[in-house]
Design a protein around this motif. Structure first.
Motif, PDB file in Angstrom:
ATOM      1  N   PRO A  16       0.814  -1.224   0.000  1.00 16.34           N
ATOM      2  CA  PRO A  16       0.000   0.000   0.000  1.00 16.34           C
ATOM      3  C   PRO A  16       0.847   1.274   0.000  1.00 16.34           C
ATOM      4  O   PRO A  16       0.459   2.267  -0.628  1.00 16.34           O
ATOM      5  CB  PRO A  16      -0.839  -0.116   1.284  1.00 16.34           C
ATOM      6  CG  PRO A  16      -0.232  -1.209   2.081  1.00 16.34           C
ATOM      7  CD  PRO A  16       0.465  -2.118   1.122  1.00 16.34           C
ATOM      8  N   TRP A  17       1.978   1.258   0.675  1.00 20.18           N
ATOM      9  CA  TRP A  17       2.845   2.441   0.671  1.00 20.18           C
ATOM     10  C   TRP A  17       3.346   2.751  -0.738  1.00 20.18           C
ATOM     11  O   TRP A  17       3.326   3.903  -1.178  1.00 20.18           O
ATOM     12  CB  TRP A  17       4.054   2.229   1.592  1.00 20.18           C
ATOM     13  CG  TRP A  17       3.766   2.568   3.021  1.00 20.18           C
ATOM     14  CD1 TRP A  17       3.598   1.690   4.047  1.00 20.18           C
ATOM     15  CD2 TRP A  17       3.605   3.876   3.583  1.00 20.18           C
ATOM     16  NE1 TRP A  17       3.325   2.373   5.209  1.00 20.18           N
ATOM     17  CE2 TRP A  17       3.329   3.708   4.970  1.00 20.18           C
ATOM     18  CE3 TRP A  17       3.657   5.168   3.052  1.00 20.18           C
ATOM     19  CZ2 TRP A  17       3.114   4.775   5.830  1.00 20.18           C
ATOM     20  CZ3 TRP A  17       3.438   6.240   3.907  1.00 20.18           C
ATOM     21  CH2 TRP A  17       3.175   6.045   5.273  1.00 20.18           C
ATOM     22  N   SER A  18       3.813   1.743  -1.438  1.00 18.99           N
ATOM     23  CA  SER A  18       4.335   1.977  -2.791  1.00 18.99           C
ATOM     24  C   SER A  18       3.228   2.486  -3.709  1.00 18.99           C
ATOM     25  O   SER A  18       3.424   3.434  -4.474  1.00 18.99           O
ATOM     26  CB  SER A  18       4.910   0.691  -3.378  1.00 18.99           C
ATOM     27  OG  SER A  18       5.971   0.227  -2.587  1.00 18.99           O
ATOM     28  N   LEU A  19       2.060   1.829  -3.624  1.00 22.50           N
ATOM     29  CA  LEU A  19       0.976   2.219  -4.521  1.00 22.50           C
ATOM     30  C   LEU A  19       0.442   3.609  -4.152  1.00 22.50           C
ATOM     31  O   LEU A  19       0.115   4.408  -5.035  1.00 22.50           O
ATOM     32  CB  LEU A  19      -0.148   1.173  -4.475  1.00 22.50           C
ATOM     33  CG  LEU A  19       0.270  -0.221  -4.981  1.00 22.50           C
ATOM     34  CD1 LEU A  19      -0.867  -1.220  -4.792  1.00 22.50           C
ATOM     35  CD2 LEU A  19       0.709  -0.177  -6.441  1.00 22.50           C
ATOM     36  N   GLY A  20       0.393   3.894  -2.857  1.00 22.32           N
ATOM     37  CA  GLY A  20      -0.020   5.230  -2.433  1.00 22.32           C
ATOM     38  C   GLY A  20       0.945   6.289  -2.934  1.00 22.32           C
ATOM     39  O   GLY A  20       0.545   7.348  -3.441  1.00 22.32           O
ATOM     40  N   ALA A  21       2.241   5.983  -2.824  1.00 23.22           N
ATOM     41  CA  ALA A  21       3.260   6.927  -3.293  1.00 23.22           C
ATOM     42  C   ALA A  21       3.156   7.107  -4.805  1.00 23.22           C
ATOM     43  O   ALA A  21       3.324   8.222  -5.326  1.00 23.22           O
ATOM     44  CB  ALA A  21       4.648   6.418  -2.909  1.00 23.22           C
ATOM     45  N   MET A  22       2.857   6.006  -5.508  1.00 23.96           N
ATOM     46  CA  MET A  22       2.696   6.124  -6.959  1.00 23.96           C
ATOM     47  C   MET A  22       1.577   7.106  -7.290  1.00 23.96           C
ATOM     48  O   MET A  22       1.722   7.988  -8.147  1.00 23.96           O
ATOM     49  CB  MET A  22       2.366   4.757  -7.567  1.00 23.96           C
ATOM     50  CG  MET A  22       2.059   4.826  -9.057  1.00 23.96           C
ATOM     51  SD  MET A  22       1.453   3.263  -9.716  1.00 23.96           S
ATOM     52  CE  MET A  22       2.954   2.322  -9.688  1.00 23.96           C
ATOM     53  N   PHE A  23       0.447   6.966  -6.581  1.00 26.71           N
ATOM     54  CA  PHE A  23      -0.702   7.814  -6.872  1.00 26.71           C
ATOM     55  C   PHE A  23      -0.387   9.278  -6.540  1.00 26.71           C
ATOM     56  O   PHE A  23      -0.644  10.181  -7.348  1.00 26.71           O
ATOM     57  CB  PHE A  23      -1.922   7.339  -6.081  1.00 26.71           C
ATOM     58  CG  PHE A  23      -3.202   7.969  -6.542  1.00 26.71           C
ATOM     59  CD1 PHE A  23      -3.884   7.460  -7.636  1.00 26.71           C
ATOM     60  CD2 PHE A  23      -3.712   9.086  -5.899  1.00 26.71           C
ATOM     61  CE1 PHE A  23      -5.056   8.036  -8.077  1.00 26.71           C
ATOM     62  CE2 PHE A  23      -4.886   9.679  -6.340  1.00 26.71           C
ATOM     63  CZ  PHE A  23      -5.569   9.161  -7.429  1.00 26.71           C
ATOM     64  N   VAL A  24       0.202   9.497  -5.389  1.00 25.96           N
ATOM     65  CA  VAL A  24       0.496  10.868  -4.973  1.00 25.96           C
ATOM     66  C   VAL A  24       1.480  11.520  -5.953  1.00 25.96           C
ATOM     67  O   VAL A  24       1.269  12.642  -6.416  1.00 25.96           O
ATOM     68  CB  VAL A  24       1.058  10.885  -3.533  1.00 25.96           C
ATOM     69  CG1 VAL A  24       1.604  12.270  -3.185  1.00 25.96           C
ATOM     70  CG2 VAL A  24      -0.040  10.485  -2.548  1.00 25.96           C
ATOM     71  N   LEU A  25       2.552  10.781  -6.265  1.00 23.87           N
ATOM     72  CA  LEU A  25       3.545  11.345  -7.189  1.00 23.87           C
ATOM     73  C   LEU A  25       2.964  11.505  -8.590  1.00 23.87           C
ATOM     74  O   LEU A  25       3.084  12.569  -9.217  1.00 23.87           O
ATOM     75  CB  LEU A  25       4.775  10.435  -7.248  1.00 23.87           C
ATOM     76  CG  LEU A  25       5.700  10.439  -6.037  1.00 23.87           C
ATOM     77  CD1 LEU A  25       6.766   9.362  -6.199  1.00 23.87           C
ATOM     78  CD2 LEU A  25       6.350  11.806  -5.879  1.00 23.87           C
ATOM     79  N   GLY A  26       2.337  10.439  -9.089  1.00 23.18           N
ATOM     80  CA  GLY A  26       1.867  10.440 -10.480  1.00 23.18           C
ATOM     81  C   GLY A  26       0.750  11.431 -10.710  1.00 23.18           C
ATOM     82  O   GLY A  26       0.857  12.330 -11.558  1.00 23.18           O
ATOM     83  N   ALA A  27      -0.318  11.295  -9.937  1.00 21.87           N
ATOM     84  CA  ALA A  27      -1.473  12.173 -10.141  1.00 21.87           C
ATOM     85  C   ALA A  27      -1.194  13.569  -9.585  1.00 21.87           C
ATOM     86  O   ALA A  27      -1.516  14.575 -10.218  1.00 21.87           O
ATOM     87  CB  ALA A  27      -2.707  11.562  -9.476  1.00 21.87           C
ATOM     88  N   GLY A  28      -0.571  13.628  -8.427  1.00 21.59           N
ATOM     89  CA  GLY A  28      -0.330  14.917  -7.782  1.00 21.59           C
ATOM     90  C   GLY A  28       0.615  15.793  -8.578  1.00 21.59           C
ATOM     91  O   GLY A  28       0.320  16.969  -8.830  1.00 21.59           O
ATOM     92  N   LEU A  29       1.750  15.241  -8.975  1.00 22.32           N
ATOM     93  CA  LEU A  29       2.725  16.067  -9.704  1.00 22.32           C
ATOM     94  C   LEU A  29       2.204  16.487 -11.070  1.00 22.32           C
ATOM     95  O   LEU A  29       2.481  17.598 -11.539  1.00 22.32           O
ATOM     96  CB  LEU A  29       4.065  15.330  -9.840  1.00 22.32           C
ATOM     97  CG  LEU A  29       4.856  15.175  -8.539  1.00 22.32           C
ATOM     98  CD1 LEU A  29       6.138  14.388  -8.789  1.00 22.32           C
ATOM     99  CD2 LEU A  29       5.186  16.547  -7.946  1.00 22.32           C
ATOM    100  N   THR A  30       1.444  15.595 -11.725  1.00 20.08           N
ATOM    101  CA  THR A  30       0.858  15.969 -13.010  1.00 20.08           C
ATOM    102  C   THR A  30      -0.073  17.170 -12.835  1.00 20.08           C
ATOM    103  O   THR A  30       0.007  18.162 -13.577  1.00 20.08           O
ATOM    104  CB  THR A  30       0.066  14.788 -13.606  1.00 20.08           C
ATOM    105  OG1 THR A  30       0.947  13.697 -13.812  1.00 20.08           O
ATOM    106  CG2 THR A  30      -0.561  15.175 -14.947  1.00 20.08           C
ATOM    107  N   THR A  31      -0.944  17.066 -11.837  1.00 19.23           N
ATOM    108  CA  THR A  31      -1.887  18.155 -11.567  1.00 19.23           C
ATOM    109  C   THR A  31      -1.137  19.450 -11.241  1.00 19.23           C
ATOM    110  O   THR A  31      -1.434  20.523 -11.772  1.00 19.23           O
ATOM    111  CB  THR A  31      -2.805  17.772 -10.385  1.00 19.23           C
ATOM    112  OG1 THR A  31      -3.422  16.521 -10.693  1.00 19.23           O
ATOM    113  CG2 THR A  31      -3.882  18.819 -10.163  1.00 19.23           C
ATOM    114  N   LEU A  32      -0.125  19.315 -10.389  1.00 14.86           N
ATOM    115  CA  LEU A  32       0.637  20.488  -9.966  1.00 14.86           C
ATOM    116  C   LEU A  32       1.332  21.161 -11.145  1.00 14.86           C
ATOM    117  O   LEU A  32       1.249  22.376 -11.337  1.00 14.86           O
ATOM    118  CB  LEU A  32       1.677  20.062  -8.918  1.00 14.86           C
ATOM    119  CG  LEU A  32       2.442  21.179  -8.226  1.00 14.86           C
ATOM    120  CD1 LEU A  32       1.483  22.034  -7.381  1.00 14.86           C
ATOM    121  CD2 LEU A  32       3.560  20.610  -7.353  1.00 14.86           C
TER     122      LEU A  32
END
Lengths: 301, 272
Positions: free
Chosen positions: B39-55
């Protein structure tokens, strides 16, 4: 039943297991004894199909381990306690093991209960003590309700209560008709549990016999005699052809049991202050037998 | 105590029924989801992938709309995947190396001596999870980032050229990269070493070869796994040199398959 036939494993130029042959029979506890580095763990890994023999073979219930469709239901093994992921709970560890061999999930709670870990089943095993880890390993070994149980150094890290629990468990499993194979480097431990002994050193079988027979053969004994008429007693016993050694005020007599020595002395009217059968410890017997095969010895020995 | 021991199976005559074909898969699934690293890896993937794209879309939408940037808008809607891919590498490596690090591998192979079955089950669990997670991450990043682009009137529709492909492609690339890391993990059997090799190849070597002169540099750049595989995950790349998305991905799949084949041979032959 476990049957090894001329089992050999070499690593480069080092031979860890050298043409070992034995059978481990059901219905009794067989101790697998040897100093560290004797080849016990390597042999056990080959029994479980983890290491490939260089030559020879080993079968469990007539088949190679890897040929059993559901090996956990055939052989339960306690490997070193660290074969666990520290972040996984005890219950989850048993759950995946059960899933891998099509074992019903209800069996997970059964074995947790059996080893007394129900209360901590959902804790991460990284927080477990060494003894709790061993208990979980034993639960894992029993999950498939297997006819053959292999325990590699099961009492390592256990407190006295835990050690007694493992002994009782091993004996109960054997009493139910299972094959129980327990390795240890402690002679005293195995002597209390095992009906039969296989002793190895430097990768070779040094003894394969009943525990009682091993004790009778290898544990030397003498009769300790103390008498105010020390010299007269010594002369009398030597006159009977016995091997008598004087150690200060005590005599050590080899060749007769205590009762026979007592009668001899009594008939001649001499006085006795002490008459004791002294057995050298099993640990001593084991040391003597394996002295040549110890891989690493302290400099003072 | 003996009454709780079980069903006295040792007296049985017949061999127990073999476990179903999915037993190994189910075991690996349970293992995969019962450690925190997943869950940590997948959570980090989502935060980095979706978050940085949005940012990054939020920050550059205005400049992009003015035409100041000189980069294609399509390169921004999956921008975060470049960073999120680290998590796929970590998860892929850990699926294998954590078992070697803890000695668990011996329990695994005692339970399932058929090593090819173990490997196939691990690969199936890892790639299916990473595909779903990578796709959802890219989709969320697109939705978030595109909201800012839309406000400036330069948003991309899902039906626009390469947008849907890049979202599904993000899932495919994550799955492939995770499998690549797992294969390397199987070869080196050590978490830090596996991470160093894969991250080094993707992030360091993949960029360094660009400075090689002439056709050598060009082809080395095109063929490095990270470069070949990642072009499928973006509608338009920042780097016009890279192979076409599907061609690049085919190269990447072939490379992954080659490493995996070597790892499988080594795995099935060596002592556990």
């Amino acid at each position: 039943m476990i049957a090894a036939h001329r089992l050999t494993k070499t690593y480069g130029t080092r031979t860890a297991v050298d043409g070992v042959g034995f059978t481990v029979e059901p219905g009794r506890v067989t101790g697998f004894l040897g100093p560290n580095g004797a080849g016990k763990s390597t042999t056990m890994r080959m029994v479980l199909g983890l290491d490939r023999p260089t030559s020879g073979s080993v079968t469990v219930n007539g088949r190679r381990y890897a040929d059993h469709p559901a090996p956990l239901r055939e052989v339960g093994a306690l490997l070193e306690a660290s074969a666990l992921h520290p972040g996984r709970s005890a219950r989850d560890h048993l759950r995946w093991l059960a899933a891998s061999n099509g074992i019903p999930r209800t069996r997970v709670d059964e074995v947790l209960d059996l080893v007394g870990l129900t209360a901590v089943a959902d804790q991460r095993v990284g927080r477990f003590s060494l003894g709790m880890g061993q208990r979980l390993g034993i639960a894992a070994a029993l999950i498939g309700d297997p006819p053959v149980v292999v325990l590699d150094e099961p009492v390592n890290g256990l407190d006295p209560e835990g050690i007694r629990w493992v002994r009782t468990l091993a004996r109960d499993l054997a009493a139910e008709g299972r094959t129980v194979f327990v390795s240890s480097h402690l002679m005293s431990e195995v002597a209390l549990t095992a009906d039969h002994l296989i002793v190895i050193g430097r990768g070779r079988v040094l003894a394969d016999c009943a525990t009682a027979e091993f004790v009778a053969q290898h544990a030397a004994s003498h009769v300790r005699v103390r008498s105010p008429q020390h010299d007269a007693v010594a002369t009398l016993l030597r006159g009977e052809g016995l091997d008598v050694a004087a150690h200060g005020r005590e005599l050590r007599v080899v060749g007769l049991d205590a009762a026979a020595v007592g009668e001899l002395v009594g008939r001649s009217g001499l006085l006795l202050h002490e008459l004791t059968l002294v057995r050298s410890s099993l640990e001593d017997a084991f040391m003597t037998l394996t002295a040549d095969s110890v891989e690493y010895a302290g400099a003072t020995r | 105590m003996s009454s709780t021991m079980g069903t006295h199976a040792w007296t049985r005559i017949e061999t127990p029924a073999p476990p179903g074909a999915t037993a190994t898969l189910r075991a690996e699934w349970v293992k995969f989801w019962t450690v925190r690293s997943t869950p940590w890896s997948l959570g980090a993937m989502f935060v980095l992938g979706a978050g940085l794209t949005t940012l990054v879309c939020a920050l550059s939408a205005e400049a992009l709309a003015r035409g100041d940037v000189g980069e294609p808008v399509g390169a921004f809607v999956t921008w975060g995947i470049v960073f999120a891919q680290v998590t796929a590498v970590v998860l892929g490596a850990l699926v294998v190396t954590s078992e070697y690090g803890t000695g668990m591998i011996r329990a695994t192979l005692a339970a399932t001596p058929q090593r090819s079955a173990v490997l196939a089950a691990k690969a199936a669990v890892l790639t299916s999870t990473l595909f779903v997670a990578g796709t959802l991450t890219a989709l969320a990043g697109y939705l978030g980032g595109n909201w800012f682009l839309d406000r400036e009137g330069i948003g991309l529709a899902l039906t626009d050229d390469g947008v849907l492909r890049s979202i599904l492609g993000s899932g495919l690339y994550m799955a492939g990269l995770g499998l690549f890391a797992a294969a390397v993990g199987l070869l080196v059997r050590h978490t830090a070493a596996a991470l160093a090799v894969v991250l080094g190849l993707v992030f360091v070597v993949g960029n360094l070869v660009m400075v090689l002169p002439g056709a050598w540099g060009e082809w080395a750049t095109k063929l490095m796994p990270g470069n070949a595989g990642s072009s499928i995950a973006t509608p338009e790349s920042f780097n016009p040199l890279l192979l076409d998305p599907w061609v690049g991905f085919a190269v990447f799949v072939a490379e992954t398959a080659a490493v995996l084949a070597v790892a499988a041979v080594v795995f099935t032959r060596r002592d556990a």
